[in-house]
Design an enzyme around this catalytic site. Sequence first.
Site, PDB file in Angstrom:
ATOM      1  N   TYR A 171      -3.321   3.940   2.625  1.00 20.97           N
ATOM      2  CA  TYR A 171      -3.418   4.372   3.883  1.00 20.97           C
ATOM      3  C   TYR A 171      -4.393   4.961   4.426  1.00 20.97           C
ATOM      4  O   TYR A 171      -4.997   4.731   5.573  1.00 20.97           O
ATOM      5  CB  TYR A 171      -1.881   4.818   4.319  1.00 20.97           C
ATOM      6  CG  TYR A 171      -1.712   5.172   5.832  1.00 20.97           C
ATOM      7  CD1 TYR A 171      -1.478   4.203   6.844  1.00 20.97           C
ATOM      8  CD2 TYR A 171      -1.694   6.541   6.384  1.00 20.97           C
ATOM      9  CE1 TYR A 171      -1.394   4.579   8.055  1.00 20.97           C
ATOM     10  CE2 TYR A 171      -1.619   6.830   7.609  1.00 20.97           C
ATOM     11  CZ  TYR A 171      -1.395   5.849   8.481  1.00 20.97           C
ATOM     12  OH  TYR A 171      -1.086   6.213   9.775  1.00 20.97           O
ATOM     13  N   HIS A 213       0.711  -1.318  -0.029  1.00 24.42           N
ATOM     14  CA  HIS A 213       0.153   0.009  -0.092  1.00 24.42           C
ATOM     15  C   HIS A 213       0.786   1.253  -0.265  1.00 24.42           C
ATOM     16  O   HIS A 213       1.998   1.166   0.449  1.00 24.42           O
ATOM     17  CB  HIS A 213      -1.121  -0.243   1.257  1.00 24.42           C
ATOM     18  CG  HIS A 213      -0.479   0.265   2.455  1.00 24.42           C
ATOM     19  ND1 HIS A 213      -0.131   1.623   2.741  1.00 24.42           N
ATOM     20  CD2 HIS A 213       0.314  -0.330   3.577  1.00 24.42           C
ATOM     21  CE1 HIS A 213       0.396   1.776   3.850  1.00 24.42           C
ATOM     22  NE2 HIS A 213       0.789   0.597   4.323  1.00 24.42           N
ATOM     23  N   CYS A 214       0.292   2.247  -0.332  1.00 23.01           N
ATOM     24  CA  CYS A 214       0.981   3.609  -0.457  1.00 23.01           C
ATOM     25  C   CYS A 214      -0.064   4.502   0.165  1.00 23.01           C
ATOM     26  O   CYS A 214      -0.626   4.222   1.099  1.00 23.01           O
ATOM     27  CB  CYS A 214       1.295   4.096  -1.781  1.00 23.01           C
ATOM     28  SG  CYS A 214      -0.148   4.452  -2.946  1.00 23.01           S
ATOM     29  N   TRP A 215      -0.105   5.779   0.116  1.00 22.36           N
ATOM     30  CA  TRP A 215      -0.773   6.813   0.931  1.00 22.36           C
ATOM     31  C   TRP A 215      -2.325   6.677   0.259  1.00 22.36           C
ATOM     32  O   TRP A 215      -3.305   6.568   1.010  1.00 22.36           O
ATOM     33  CB  TRP A 215      -0.174   8.220   0.547  1.00 22.36           C
ATOM     34  CG  TRP A 215      -1.252   9.471   1.176  1.00 22.36           C
ATOM     35  CD1 TRP A 215      -1.690  10.377   0.353  1.00 22.36           C
ATOM     36  CD2 TRP A 215      -1.625   9.470   2.457  1.00 22.36           C
ATOM     37  NE1 TRP A 215      -2.493  11.208   1.065  1.00 22.36           N
ATOM     38  CE2 TRP A 215      -2.356  10.728   2.295  1.00 22.36           C
ATOM     39  CE3 TRP A 215      -1.452   8.851   3.627  1.00 22.36           C
ATOM     40  CZ2 TRP A 215      -3.145  11.278   3.429  1.00 22.36           C
ATOM     41  CZ3 TRP A 215      -2.124   9.438   4.940  1.00 22.36           C
ATOM     42  CH2 TRP A 215      -2.805  10.502   4.894  1.00 22.36           C
TER      43      TRP A 215
END
Length: 345
Positions: free
Chosen positions: A120, A91-93
């Site tokens: 996130y 995952h990223c932002w």
Amino acid sequence: MVKRLDIQDFLTAAGPILDVRSPGEYEQGHIPGAISLPLFTNDERAQVGTCYKQQGRDAAVELGFDLVGPKLGAIVRQGKAIAPDHRLRIHCWRGGMRSGSVAWCLETAGLQVATLEGGYKAFRRWARQVFSTPRQIIVLGGMTGTGKTQILHALAQLGEQVLDLEGLANHRGSSYGSLDMPPQPSTEQFENLIGDRLAHLDPARPVWIEAESKRVGTCRVPPELFDQMEAAPTLEVVRPLEERLDILVEIYGQTDRQGLIDATQRIRKRLGGQRTQAAVDCLHRGELREVCKIVLDYYDRTYRYDLERRNQVIPQLDIAGHDPTAAAQLLIEKAPFLLSTNGAR
């Protein structure tokens, strides 16, 4: 093909979680258990952001590829080392280009990859929902030195559901609370830890939580949870002063003397100049028990003031002479009556 999962499926899927945000983002807050594998350094992320603002999306994307290109081989090797069974969650932002790029790279290298829809941010929204879930909370109250934390641990060992806020915050909730403890997490990470813990508890069963203010050290208790704690039934454990002093001396007996002096000085305005100096003098002489006796006068007054503010009668349980396990067993016996009485209000 890379799978895109919603937060519930993502959290229960197989494989380690890789957080490909920058180190600074990860340090501020991350999914508990996630491993940091940043696509950009903090400086590189700032460069891409500046480029996006000044030159637009296309230029920022090109710069991103220039920065990432030389790292791809290392990312693949790290991914394979982290996931020997070749299954990973990433995952990223926001669930956009960063996680998508790394997922494509690792899938091309032969790994089975799932990404988090919404990134996130989706996890943070999920955490707020977890805090808001109604629960049968029982608040464990008691003056400083009654051994509440040890009793919580005993409750957990006896199979009860427990949320140890001080343990998650790395703080004992007083001026002395940070002594002999690891650094505190950010409030954001504290919330993440609480959300993760609560998600593993059964909402239909009681959960024991130690009475706390809105802050545990520098960490803030999520308001959704704190409101439930304020409305929950409280059971106060009481011990004789001498037993409380025994417990405090055991906790702080090996603590650095200067740390104790500094913590005492921090409450000088509330403790009073003369009492503060008396406590510091006792510390210099190694008379920790006398220090605890002086300081307890302040903390006891604060505790009683908080009880008066609540303007409610809180049942007490005398645990004199009881070790944490015996005290926990008494609490378990009282819990059904406490919950039924509160539910009838």
